[in-house]
Enzyme design. Sequence first.
Site, PDB file in Angstrom:
ATOM      1  N   CYS A   1       6.515   4.142 -39.174  1.00  0.00           N
ATOM      2  CA  CYS A   1       6.785   5.567 -38.967  1.00  0.00           C
ATOM      3  C   CYS A   1       6.950   6.263 -40.326  1.00  0.00           C
ATOM      4  CB  CYS A   1       8.069   5.703 -38.141  1.00  0.00           C
ATOM      5  SG  CYS A   1       8.680   7.375 -38.021  1.00  0.00           S
TER       6      CYS A   1
ATOM      7  N   HIS B   1       3.314   7.633 -16.975  1.00  0.00           N
ATOM      8  CA  HIS B   1       3.459   6.354 -17.681  1.00  0.00           C
ATOM      9  C   HIS B   1       2.939   6.414 -19.120  1.00  0.00           C
ATOM     10  CE1 HIS B   1       3.601   4.115 -13.528  1.00  0.00           C
ATOM     11  NE2 HIS B   1       4.698   4.801 -13.788  1.00  0.00           N
TER      12      HIS B   1
ATOM     13  N   GLN C   1      -0.451   8.080 -12.888  1.00  0.00           N
ATOM     14  CA  GLN C   1       0.199   6.873 -13.415  1.00  0.00           C
ATOM     15  C   GLN C   1      -0.699   6.231 -14.467  1.00  0.00           C
ATOM     16  OE1 GLN C   1       1.993   4.535  -9.816  1.00  0.00           O
ATOM     17  NE2 GLN C   1       0.386   5.848  -9.051  1.00  0.00           N
TER      18      GLN C   1
ATOM     19  N   GLY D   1      -5.936   6.342  -4.957  1.00  0.00           N
ATOM     20  CA  GLY D   1      -6.160   5.157  -5.790  1.00  0.00           C
ATOM     21  C   GLY D   1      -4.906   4.512  -6.335  1.00  0.00           C
ATOM     22  N   THR D   2      -3.844   4.570  -5.544  1.00  0.00           N
ATOM     23  CA  THR D   2      -2.622   3.876  -5.978  1.00  0.00           C
ATOM     24  C   THR D   2      -2.130   2.967  -4.864  1.00  0.00           C
ATOM     25  OG1 THR D   2      -0.309   4.114  -6.681  1.00  0.00           O
ATOM     26  CG2 THR D   2      -1.240   5.957  -5.426  1.00  0.00           C
ATOM     27  N   SER D   3      -1.609   1.813  -5.285  1.00  0.00           N
ATOM     28  CA  SER D   3      -1.130   0.845  -4.298  1.00  0.00           C
ATOM     29  C   SER D   3       0.202   1.287  -3.685  1.00  0.00           C
ATOM     30  CB  SER D   3      -0.990  -0.526  -4.953  1.00  0.00           C
ATOM     31  OG  SER D   3      -0.220  -0.416  -6.122  1.00  0.00           O
TER      32      SER D   3
ATOM     33  N   ALA E   1     -12.591   7.072  -4.083  1.00  0.00           N
ATOM     34  CA  ALA E   1     -12.299   8.447  -4.514  1.00  0.00           C
ATOM     35  C   ALA E   1     -13.558   9.167  -5.007  1.00  0.00           C
ATOM     36  CB  ALA E   1     -11.239   8.421  -5.616  1.00  0.00           C
TER      37      ALA E   1
ATOM     38  N   ASN F   1      -7.918   5.752  -0.317  1.00  0.00           N
ATOM     39  CA  ASN F   1      -7.851   4.395  -0.870  1.00  0.00           C
ATOM     40  C   ASN F   1      -8.689   3.468   0.015  1.00  0.00           C
ATOM     41  OD1 ASN F   1      -6.931   1.757  -1.684  1.00  0.00           O
ATOM     42  ND2 ASN F   1      -5.065   2.705  -2.472  1.00  0.00           N
TER      43      ASN F   1
HETATM   44  N1  APR Z   1     -11.028   4.788  -5.047  1.00  0.00           N
HETATM   45  C1  APR Z   1      -9.742   4.889  -4.626  1.00  0.00           C
HETATM   46  N2  APR Z   1      -8.874   3.853  -4.681  1.00  0.00           N
HETATM   47  C2  APR Z   1      -9.328   2.675  -5.159  1.00  0.00           C
HETATM   48  C3  APR Z   1     -10.650   2.509  -5.608  1.00  0.00           C
HETATM   49  C4  APR Z   1     -11.541   3.636  -5.526  1.00  0.00           C
HETATM   50  N3  APR Z   1     -12.803   3.570  -5.933  1.00  0.00           N
HETATM   51  N4  APR Z   1     -10.781   1.221  -6.041  1.00  0.00           N
HETATM   52  C5  APR Z   1      -9.607   0.628  -5.859  1.00  0.00           C
HETATM   53  N5  APR Z   1      -8.702   1.486  -5.330  1.00  0.00           N
HETATM   54  C6  APR Z   1      -7.291   1.261  -4.981  1.00  0.00           C
HETATM   55  C7  APR Z   1      -6.906  -0.158  -4.646  1.00  0.00           C
HETATM   56  O1  APR Z   1      -7.145  -0.426  -3.262  1.00  0.00           O
HETATM   57  C8  APR Z   1      -5.414  -0.177  -4.978  1.00  0.00           C
HETATM   58  O2  APR Z   1      -4.619   0.172  -3.866  1.00  0.00           O
HETATM   59  O3  APR Z   1      -6.515   1.567  -6.121  1.00  0.00           O
HETATM   60  C9  APR Z   1      -5.266   0.909  -6.030  1.00  0.00           C
HETATM   61  C10 APR Z   1      -4.881   0.415  -7.420  1.00  0.00           C
HETATM   62  O4  APR Z   1      -3.619  -0.150  -7.350  1.00  0.00           O
HETATM   63  P1  APR Z   1      -2.839  -0.713  -8.647  1.00  0.00           P
HETATM   64  O5  APR Z   1      -3.765  -1.566  -9.457  1.00  0.00           O
HETATM   65  O6  APR Z   1      -1.564  -1.300  -8.179  1.00  0.00           O
HETATM   66  O7  APR Z   1      -2.612   0.588  -9.524  1.00  0.00           O
HETATM   67  P2  APR Z   1      -1.455   1.651  -9.506  1.00  0.00           P
HETATM   68  O8  APR Z   1      -1.023   1.967  -8.120  1.00  0.00           O
HETATM   69  O9  APR Z   1      -1.936   2.759 -10.373  1.00  0.00           O
HETATM   70  O10 APR Z   1      -0.306   0.872 -10.271  1.00  0.00           O
HETATM   71  C11 APR Z   1       0.868   1.583 -10.610  1.00  0.00           C
HETATM   72  O11 APR Z   1       1.738  -0.233 -11.923  1.00  0.00           O
HETATM   73  O12 APR Z   1       1.320  -1.924 -13.461  1.00  0.00           O
HETATM   74  C12 APR Z   1       1.866  -0.670 -13.269  1.00  0.00           C
HETATM   75  O13 APR Z   1       2.123   0.986 -14.901  1.00  0.00           O
HETATM   76  C13 APR Z   1       1.159   0.348 -14.135  1.00  0.00           C
HETATM   77  O14 APR Z   1       0.585   2.638 -13.644  1.00  0.00           O
HETATM   78  C14 APR Z   1       0.544   1.319 -13.131  1.00  0.00           C
HETATM   79  C15 APR Z   1       1.444   1.158 -11.937  1.00  0.00           C
END
Ligand code: APR
Length: 246
Positions: free
Chosen positions: A147, A119, A101, A187-189, A231, A213
């Site tokens: 363009c 994305h 993402q 590493g994604t919420s 990670a 995470n």
């Molecule tokens: N290792 C693993 N995970 C981690 C670390 C780490 N060192 N540090 C933080 N995190 C986790 C956090 O706990 C959180 O759950 O990474 C996650 C980041 O979450 P978001 O900021 O919500 O990012 P993401 O899930 O990529 O967001 C998805 O939302 O705003 C839109 O388009 C944007 O691509 C993005 C999408």
Amino acid sequence: MAIPEELISRLRSARSVAVLTGAGISAESGVPTFRDAQTGLWAKYSPEELATPEAFRRNPKLVWEWYAWRRQRVGSVKPNAGHVALVRLEELVPEFTLITQNVDGLHQKAGSRHVLELHGNIRRSKCFDEDVVVEGWEDSKEVPPRCPRCGGLIRPDIVWFGEALPERIFAEAEQASAKCDVFFSIGTSSLVYPAAGLAYSALSGGALVVEINPGATSLSTEASYSFREAAGKFLPELVRKIPGKA
Ligand code: APR
């Protein structure tokens, strides 16, 4: 930390592995998250006010300059041990799909080959009118640039709020998730759909689903394993434990 034997053996025998990454994997490279990035000149704007087609229509110069600033910040960062471990994992399994993402391009910079960017990418631009990637344009004073084909405004090739994901890329991500033997969510919420749904396609397909995470997410209780780890620390240790293939 103890890494379960089941996970190691499933990885050793896996034909196909799919990985979904989010902002967390780049955190250890020092890439500010979406919201943390709002400092200095830009602190008074919320990302939702800038990362939309409506915002670009309203004030294309403002949105272009915001992305130029973000691009510059991402340009100087390096991949971390987590990105590097995923490059190694790709070498160890027959079929590997890295779905991200993130728009920072750090997976490719680390050396990952099969990367699906859901994305977009902050370094790429496209024509706002034609929706086609633009490689180069005349260096005039105009901001944003125009363009070279149609004279329309050039915008970053990023999926903005309210926009659809690139159809073919998402279909490939969905297919890879549904048929893989092991799926990682790193590493994604797990809040933003449709990307967050990929882990559930993997579960329905019978894959072992592994979350990495430091914080809990809505996937944590559904996953086969949920490791509360960074990670950059966990992934190198895991990948090192795939002997025989290392
Ligand atoms: N290792 C693993 N995970 C981690 C670390 C780490 N060192 N540090 C933080 N995190 C986790 C956090 O706990 C959180 O759950 O990474 C996650 C980041 O979450 P978001 O900021 O919500 O990012 P993401 O899930 O990529 O967001 C998805 O939302 O705003 C839109 O388009 C944007 O691509 C993005 C999408």
